[in-house]
Write an enzyme that holds these catalytic residues in place. Structure first.
Site, PDB file in Angstrom:
ATOM      1  CG  HIS A 125      20.409  75.129  -1.324  1.00 61.52           C
ATOM      2  ND1 HIS A 125      21.810  75.139  -2.076  1.00 61.52           N
ATOM      3  CD2 HIS A 125      20.707  76.419  -0.442  1.00 61.52           C
ATOM      4  CE1 HIS A 125      22.405  75.919  -2.477  1.00 61.52           C
ATOM      5  NE2 HIS A 125      22.301  77.104  -1.196  1.00 61.52           N
TER       6      HIS A 125
ATOM      7  CG  ASP B 213      19.768  80.519   0.121  1.00 62.05           C
ATOM      8  OD1 ASP B 213      21.093  79.623   0.564  1.00 62.05           O
ATOM      9  OD2 ASP B 213      20.052  81.376  -0.680  1.00 62.05           O
TER      10      ASP B 213
ATOM     11  CG  HIS C 223      20.736  79.211  -4.667  1.00 55.82           C
ATOM     12  ND1 HIS C 223      19.767  79.236  -3.706  1.00 55.82           N
ATOM     13  CD2 HIS C 223      21.423  78.766  -4.117  1.00 55.82           C
ATOM     14  CE1 HIS C 223      20.460  79.960  -2.823  1.00 55.82           C
ATOM     15  NE2 HIS C 223      21.365  79.613  -2.920  1.00 55.82           N
TER      16      HIS C 223
ATOM     17  NE  ARG D 186      23.131  83.786   1.806  1.00 51.68           N
ATOM     18  CZ  ARG D 186      22.710  82.414   1.658  1.00 51.68           C
ATOM     19  NH1 ARG D 186      23.353  81.695   1.084  1.00 51.68           N
ATOM     20  NH2 ARG D 186      22.659  82.674   3.382  1.00 51.68           N
TER      21      ARG D 186
HETATM   22  C1  SIN Z   1      24.690  80.063  -1.368  1.00 48.67           C
HETATM   23  O1  SIN Z   1      23.656  78.848  -1.713  1.00 48.67           O
HETATM   24  O2  SIN Z   1      23.971  81.158  -1.403  1.00 48.67           O
HETATM   25  C2  SIN Z   1      26.135  79.989  -1.880  1.00 48.67           C
HETATM   26  C3  SIN Z   1      26.626  79.834  -4.400  1.00 48.67           C
HETATM   27  C4  SIN Z   1      26.974  80.495  -4.929  1.00 48.67           C
HETATM   28  O3  SIN Z   1      28.027  80.461  -4.012  1.00 48.67           O
HETATM   29  O4  SIN Z   1      26.486  80.533  -6.142  1.00 48.67           O
END
Ligand code: SIN
Length: 272
Positions: free
Chosen positions: A101, A103, A248, A263
């Site tokens: 995805h 974000d 990612h 994050r």
């Molecule tokens: C996310 O999608 O922000 C999570 C990524 C992660 O936990 O590595």
């Protein structure tokens, strides 16, 4: 923090670079900002090691790149709404970001970038994969590129967020937005594939069956190993990715172990 100590080492030819000689806790001068920003534009995701920083320092670093984003559904640290909690343990029924995805692409102006620091790690596992969406676009045939370039897609937060965070969310409205299937990066001017399996519900101009078939193909194309890198976290590693050009996926292969981080997400513009 001064730019003349910075070393940038690519991790694959297509995506990812490790950055050495930077302490994210220190104030950042303009030259250092320029070097880091350019590395992000060139490599789409950049990695820093051994960053024993507080959430406040992570927020201060993120603010250099723009206004900070408040997540429409996920929990954050007490008193710090810009510090989204990333966490999975033995009681979890999901982990953040388990499928490919970009974000919060369900928002009208989805985030430009995300800065994730992981401070608690399983003994092994919990890697994150990143993939280059410029390459995903550029490796399609010219007729396919032309076809997709005329289309838009609905991205719907409902698909992911409804009931996800255990909250009583009856009556809550999650964001949805329509974006071009191929977006142009506002800084580099390059074209990137911009549909993802978390949020993209359908291609607006196609019939439902056609949309399902095209999206199934594109979601599979995005997973081509040659477009991707896989990041192995260490305690206090930081990854900073550009959501406009990369997707990612977090690998939840460590259940029942614990993985925790914070994050900080930087606001972006309406895709065009
Ligand atoms: C996310 O999608 O922000 C999570 C990524 C992660 O936990 O590595």
């Amino acid at each position: 923090m001064s730019s003349n100590r910075i070393e940038i080492r690519p991790v694959t030819p297509k995506i990812g670079a490790e950055i050495f000689g930077v302490d994210l806790a220190e104030p950042m001068d303009a030259a250092t900002f320029g070097t880091i920003h350019q590395a992000l534009m060139d490599h789409l995701v950049i990695f820093f090691r051994d960053q024993n920083i507080t959430a406040e320092q992570q927020i201060a670093f993120g603010r250099h790149f723009g206004k900070l984003h408040i997540h429409p559904a996920a929990p954050s640290l007490p008193g710090l709404p810009e510090a989204m909690i990333i966490h999975a343990d033995a009681k979890s029924t999901y982990a953040n970001g388990e499928r490919w995805h970009s974000d919060v692409s369900c928002e009208d102006e989805p985030p430009m970038g995300s800065i994730l620091r992981i401070h608690t790690l399983p003994e092994v596992g919990g890697d994150t994969m990143f993939a280059n969406m410029y390459t995903a676009f550029e490796t399609l045939s010219p007729p396919m590129q032309a076809f997709l370039s005329g289309l838009t897609a609905l991205h719907d937060g409902e698909l992911l967020y409804r009931g996800r965070y255990g909250a009583q969310d009856a009556g809550r409205v999650y964001p949805k937005a329509t974006h071009p299937v191929i977006r142009t990066h506002p800084v580099t001017g390059r074209k990137a594939l911009y549909v993802n399996s978390f949020f993209t519900a359908r291609i607006v101009e196609l019939s439902s069956d056609e949309s399902d078939a095209v999206l199934e193909y594109l979601f599979q194309h995005i997973q081509t190993p040659q477009f991707a890198c896989r990041f192995r976290w260490q305690q206090n590693s930081v990854a900073f990715w550009d959501n406009r050009a990369a997707q990612h996926q977090a690998i939840w292969d460590y259940f029942p172990a614990t993985r925790t981080g914070v994050r900080v997400t930087v606001c972006g513009d309406r895709p065009f």
